[in-house]
Design a protein around this motif. Sequence first.
Motif, PDB file in Angstrom:
ATOM      1  N   GLU A   1      19.290 -50.898  81.454  1.00 27.31           N
ATOM      2  CA  GLU A   1      19.879 -49.642  81.894  1.00 27.31           C
ATOM      3  C   GLU A   1      20.826 -49.129  80.815  1.00 27.31           C
ATOM      4  O   GLU A   1      21.641 -49.880  80.275  1.00 27.31           O
ATOM      5  CB  GLU A   1      20.641 -49.838  83.205  1.00 27.31           C
TER       6      GLU A   1
ATOM      7  N   PHE B   1      11.458 -46.427  85.471  1.00 25.12           N
ATOM      8  CA  PHE B   1      12.667 -46.027  86.184  1.00 25.12           C
ATOM      9  C   PHE B   1      12.634 -44.519  86.353  1.00 25.12           C
ATOM     10  O   PHE B   1      11.742 -43.830  85.839  1.00 25.12           O
ATOM     11  CB  PHE B   1      13.926 -46.467  85.434  1.00 25.12           C
TER      12      PHE B   1
ATOM     13  N   ARG C   1      17.153 -41.138  85.047  1.00 22.17           N
ATOM     14  CA  ARG C   1      18.002 -41.458  83.903  1.00 22.17           C
ATOM     15  C   ARG C   1      17.707 -40.439  82.802  1.00 22.17           C
ATOM     16  O   ARG C   1      16.636 -39.842  82.787  1.00 22.17           O
ATOM     17  CB  ARG C   1      17.735 -42.885  83.395  1.00 22.17           C
TER      18      ARG C   1
END
Length: 255
Positions: free
Chosen positions: A57, A79, A82
């Motif tokens: 992350e 993911f 983001r």
Amino acid sequence: MISVVILGAGNVATHLFKTFNKVEQISVIQWYNRSINTLKAYKKEVDIIDDLSLLKEADLYILAVSDDAIKPLSSQLPFENRLVVHTSGAVGIYDIDKKHKRGVFYPLQTFSKTAGVDFANVPICIEALESVDYHLLKKLAISIGSPTKKVNTDQRKVLHVAAVFVNNFTNQLYRVAHEITESEGAEFDLLKPLILETAKKVQDMSPYMAQTGPAKRNDKKTLRRHLKLLKDQHHTDIYNLLTTSIQRTHGRKKL
């Protein structure tokens, strides 16, 4: 501190990594490339991976890959929500998969792995869909000493095609000149001060005002002499094309 993951191992990715790595405000926490062997020289400096499922992350993911790879790679990222940006001049912001927060961090410069780059002389064209993301990208650029400009997709695409003219096409003309001088045993190096002066002039005046030469003056005898000297039809075609372009710009009749 801004945490960054770089994806790709080309010229832009390499220069960004080296530059980010010198700045305290930026932490490159990971570097991905589908061929990990390309990154082995940097394994002591950063976590290198070739598996997208291992991505950490971070505040920002930079897709410094080929134009055609941007869209599929963004869709493969495991993911969502983001900030994912690309570094291309020719690809739109919406080519990044919509599951992400999207942006563009386009360094308007030519990059080669073997040539150093001072990012103080590299304008960064920034685009983002959200204000908070724009300010993060601007902060990133400022951290490496780059001037920044807010540029939308349409403007960036125009800048990119213009960059091809002033960089890629100009460099090809250098190559043609190199071939011409080599063919007669003349020294290409003697042209280098002229190359530098030509680039210097357009810093202070418009390209239109800086134009000189036989095409602008319509020196027909000189133009014909040049064409007789050129032995390669490809070189002749380029000479005729650019001569015509200059004459149209400056109101001269064709040769």
